[in-house]
Design a protein around this motif. Structure first.
Motif, mmCIF file in Angstrom:
data_model
loop_
_atom_site.group_PDB
_atom_site.id
_atom_site.type_symbol
_atom_site.label_atom_id
_atom_site.label_comp_id
_atom_site.label_asym_id
_atom_site.label_seq_id
_atom_site.Cartn_x
_atom_site.Cartn_y
_atom_site.Cartn_z
ATOM 1 N N VAL A 170 26.643 92.849 42.269
ATOM 2 C CA VAL A 170 25.504 92.544 43.132
ATOM 3 C C VAL A 170 25.978 91.559 44.203
ATOM 4 O O VAL A 170 26.847 90.722 43.948
ATOM 5 C CB VAL A 170 24.353 91.949 42.306
ATOM 6 C CG1 VAL A 170 23.136 91.682 43.176
ATOM 7 C CG2 VAL A 170 24.001 92.873 41.151
ATOM 8 N N ASP A 171 25.378 91.637 45.394
ATOM 9 C CA ASP A 171 25.845 90.795 46.494
ATOM 10 C C ASP A 171 25.265 89.380 46.448
ATOM 11 O O ASP A 171 25.048 88.749 47.483
ATOM 12 C CB ASP A 171 25.532 91.456 47.841
ATOM 13 C CG ASP A 171 24.037 91.623 48.112
ATOM 14 O OD1 ASP A 171 23.231 91.369 47.181
ATOM 15 O OD2 ASP A 171 23.675 92.021 49.235
ATOM 16 N N ASP A 172 25.044 88.852 45.256
ATOM 17 C CA ASP A 172 24.552 87.491 45.070
ATOM 18 C C ASP A 172 25.075 86.997 43.724
ATOM 19 O O ASP A 172 25.548 87.787 42.899
ATOM 20 C CB ASP A 172 23.022 87.455 45.114
ATOM 21 C CG ASP A 172 22.466 86.071 45.446
ATOM 22 O OD1 ASP A 172 23.265 85.114 45.553
ATOM 23 O OD2 ASP A 172 21.239 85.949 45.602
ATOM 24 N N GLY A 173 24.978 85.700 43.503
ATOM 25 C CA GLY A 173 25.466 85.138 42.244
ATOM 26 C C GLY A 173 25.634 83.642 42.340
ATOM 27 O O GLY A 173 24.926 82.965 43.107
ATOM 28 N N ASP A 174 26.568 83.098 41.570
ATOM 29 C CA ASP A 174 26.891 81.681 41.665
ATOM 30 C C ASP A 174 27.554 81.406 43.016
ATOM 31 O O ASP A 174 28.127 82.308 43.639
ATOM 32 C CB ASP A 174 27.852 81.263 40.543
ATOM 33 C CG ASP A 174 27.220 81.326 39.163
ATOM 34 O OD1 ASP A 174 25.974 81.321 39.072
ATOM 35 O OD2 ASP A 174 27.980 81.380 38.172
ATOM 36 N N LYS A 175 27.499 80.159 43.458
ATOM 37 C CA LYS A 175 28.118 79.756 44.718
ATOM 38 C C LYS A 175 29.179 78.688 44.445
ATOM 39 O O LYS A 175 28.916 77.730 43.706
ATOM 40 C CB LYS A 175 27.077 79.204 45.698
ATOM 41 C CG LYS A 175 25.913 80.145 45.983
ATOM 42 C CD LYS A 175 26.348 81.390 46.736
ATOM 43 C CE LYS A 175 25.160 82.272 47.090
ATOM 44 N NZ LYS A 175 25.548 83.503 47.813
ATOM 45 N N LEU A 176 30.348 78.862 45.024
ATOM 46 C CA LEU A 176 31.428 77.897 44.861
ATOM 47 C C LEU A 176 31.898 77.411 46.224
ATOM 48 O O LEU A 176 32.011 78.198 47.173
ATOM 49 C CB LEU A 176 32.620 78.496 44.120
ATOM 50 C CG LEU A 176 32.434 78.797 42.627
ATOM 51 C CD1 LEU A 176 31.867 80.194 42.435
ATOM 52 C CD2 LEU A 176 33.768 78.675 41.883
ATOM 53 N N VAL A 197 36.332 71.443 43.460
ATOM 54 C CA VAL A 197 35.439 72.599 43.423
ATOM 55 C C VAL A 197 34.051 72.165 42.978
ATOM 56 O O VAL A 197 33.912 71.410 42.011
ATOM 57 C CB VAL A 197 35.976 73.680 42.456
ATOM 58 C CG1 VAL A 197 35.004 74.862 42.364
ATOM 59 C CG2 VAL A 197 37.355 74.167 42.910
ATOM 60 N N GLU A 198 33.044 72.642 43.686
ATOM 61 C CA GLU A 198 31.664 72.490 43.240
ATOM 62 C C GLU A 198 31.106 73.863 42.914
ATOM 63 O O GLU A 198 31.172 74.777 43.736
ATOM 64 C CB GLU A 198 30.794 71.825 44.295
ATOM 65 C CG GLU A 198 29.344 71.642 43.827
ATOM 66 C CD GLU A 198 28.486 70.865 44.799
ATOM 67 O OE1 GLU A 198 28.645 69.624 44.843
ATOM 68 O OE2 GLU A 198 27.690 71.497 45.519
ATOM 69 N N LEU A 199 30.599 74.012 41.703
ATOM 70 C CA LEU A 199 30.034 75.268 41.224
ATOM 71 C C LEU A 199 28.517 75.127 41.126
ATOM 72 O O LEU A 199 28.018 74.313 40.368
ATOM 73 C CB LEU A 199 30.618 75.611 39.847
ATOM 74 C CG LEU A 199 29.930 76.718 39.041
ATOM 75 C CD1 LEU A 199 29.978 78.055 39.770
ATOM 76 C CD2 LEU A 199 30.569 76.830 37.646
ATOM 77 N N ASP A 200 27.819 75.917 41.929
ATOM 78 C CA ASP A 200 26.360 75.974 41.861
ATOM 79 C C ASP A 200 26.015 77.119 40.923
ATOM 80 O O ASP A 200 26.097 78.293 41.293
ATOM 81 C CB ASP A 200 25.781 76.208 43.254
ATOM 82 C CG ASP A 200 24.250 76.243 43.267
ATOM 83 O OD1 ASP A 200 23.643 76.057 42.196
ATOM 84 O OD2 ASP A 200 23.670 76.483 44.341
ATOM 85 N N LYS A 201 25.648 76.746 39.690
ATOM 86 C CA LYS A 201 25.452 77.736 38.629
ATOM 87 C C LYS A 201 24.054 78.334 38.742
ATOM 88 O O LYS A 201 23.073 77.795 38.216
ATOM 89 C CB LYS A 201 25.670 77.071 37.262
ATOM 90 C CG LYS A 201 25.833 78.053 36.125
ATOM 91 C CD LYS A 201 27.129 78.823 36.234
ATOM 92 C CE LYS A 201 27.218 79.896 35.172
ATOM 93 N NZ LYS A 201 28.128 80.987 35.558
ATOM 94 N N ARG A 202 23.967 79.496 39.393
ATOM 95 C CA ARG A 202 22.694 80.158 39.649
ATOM 96 C C ARG A 202 22.443 81.309 38.683
ATOM 97 O O ARG A 202 21.331 81.830 38.610
ATOM 98 C CB ARG A 202 22.659 80.663 41.096
ATOM 99 C CG ARG A 202 22.867 79.563 42.113
ATOM 100 C CD ARG A 202 23.022 80.106 43.528
ATOM 101 N NE ARG A 202 21.767 80.695 44.004
ATOM 102 C CZ ARG A 202 21.655 81.956 44.420
ATOM 103 N NH1 ARG A 202 22.717 82.769 44.393
ATOM 104 N NH2 ARG A 202 20.493 82.416 44.854
ATOM 105 N N LEU A 203 23.484 81.759 37.993
ATOM 106 C CA LEU A 203 23.355 82.846 37.021
ATOM 107 C C LEU A 203 23.194 82.263 35.621
ATOM 108 O O LEU A 203 23.895 81.307 35.260
ATOM 109 C CB LEU A 203 24.594 83.746 37.042
ATOM 110 C CG LEU A 203 24.898 84.492 38.336
ATOM 111 C CD1 LEU A 203 26.231 85.219 38.222
ATOM 112 C CD2 LEU A 203 23.781 85.475 38.668
ATOM 113 N N PRO A 204 22.307 82.828 34.816
ATOM 114 C CA PRO A 204 22.171 82.343 33.439
ATOM 115 C C PRO A 204 23.451 82.563 32.644
ATOM 116 O O PRO A 204 24.248 83.464 32.944
ATOM 117 C CB PRO A 204 21.008 83.169 32.883
ATOM 118 C CG PRO A 204 20.863 84.334 33.788
ATOM 119 C CD PRO A 204 21.365 83.923 35.124
ATOM 120 N N VAL A 205 23.646 81.730 31.623
ATOM 121 C CA VAL A 205 24.841 81.771 30.779
ATOM 122 C C VAL A 205 24.595 82.703 29.601
ATOM 123 O O VAL A 205 23.469 82.808 29.101
ATOM 124 C CB VAL A 205 25.191 80.344 30.303
ATOM 125 C CG1 VAL A 205 26.384 80.353 29.362
ATOM 126 C CG2 VAL A 205 25.464 79.445 31.513
#
Length: 270
Positions: free
Chosen positions: A34-40, A83-91
């Motif tokens: 999918v063209d979306d997800g977590d952002k780094l 690195v900064e990880l914006d965790k937008r997807l559930p684990v």
């Protein structure tokens, strides 16, 4: 500054075959993204560091031992990266979130260095079975444990997709243990559309036995009349594929109105 999206992985089909000598199962899967997800994001630094933020950051118990930190350690690069990880997807959601994050790190280092090592696929496979596919994040067939990749004609690129998760984590190990062990046959041949429509997810029943609300998610998605609704990976995220943005938006609104606590993400297949 380097920026990357860790594209959400879905399994349009997932066929579980015989058990291997190493204890793993032989898999045949159709990966799509999918063209979306977590952002780094990453900046030059004296040493590698990782900061995790976002809605699902608390789901990462050990940020220094997680797969992003391991990906940084497995690839040669000059200097350090903060690195900064914006965790937008559930684990533990069947979306390959950690693997997608690692794949994004590989692409960031490729941006910084100009290329990846010749053995990048082997390095990626050591981090996890989904990581090699997530590095390029393009539709492909995965065999073996999922690391043996084959190209496929992607006639579903641009298709609208809605992801829905009931906010219940489902670890992969217990789902495989709950699988009934029946080999239901090979994944069908053809393009992405043909494999998706004629394939299946052999782990659906096992995941529902552990997390029954998955059945409710599938029912809710199917009530919106997508041309395909299925669970991704080992769950609990399910997806619906739609022929138009308007149809997908109507589906998302209907599900959100009835199940406001469920997580959603919408986008297009890459």
């Amino acid at each position: 500054m380097l920026t990357e999206t860790a594209y959400a992985k879905i399994n349009l089909a997932l066929h579980v075959r015989e058990r291997r000598d190493d204890g793993y199962h032989e898999l045949e899967t159709l990966f799509a993204f999918v063209d979306d997800g977590d952002k780094l994001t990453a900046r030059s630094s004296e040493r590698d560091t990782l900061r995790t933020v976002g809605e699902f950051a608390s789901g990462i118990d050990d940020p220094f031992g997680n797969i992003v930190a391991k990906a940084l350690g497995t690839l040669p690069h000059e200097g350090g990266l903060a690195v900064e990880l914006d965790k937008r997807l559930p684990v533990a959601a069947g979306l390959g979130g950690g693997s997608a994050d690692a794949g994004a790190v590989f692409r960031m280092i490729e941006q910084a260095q100009g290329q990846l090592p010749d053995d990048w696929q082997a390095r990626a496979a050591r981090l996890g079975a989904d990581v090699p596919a997530c590095v390029r994040s393009r539709a492909c067939i995965g065999r073996g444990t999922g690391t043996e990749l084959e190209p496929i004609e992607n006639d579903l690129a641009g298709t609208r997709v809605l992801l829905v998760n009931p906010r219940e984590p489902v670890p992969t190990g217990p789902v495989f243990k709950a699988w009934d062990g029946v080999d239901r046959g090979a994944m069908p041949p053809g393009s992405v559309r043909a494999v998706a429509l004629n394939g299946r997810n052999d782990l659906e029943d096992a995941a529902i036995s552990i997390c029954p609300v998955i059945a409710d998610v599938l029912t809710a998605l199917r009530a919106t009349a997508p041309f395909l609704a299925r669970m991704s990976g080992s769950g609990a995220t399910c997806f619906g594929l739609y022929d138009s943005s308007a149809h997908m938006a109507e589906a998302a609104a209907a599900i959100a109105a009835r199940y406001p606590a469920w997580w959603q993400m919408s986008g297009k297949l890459r």
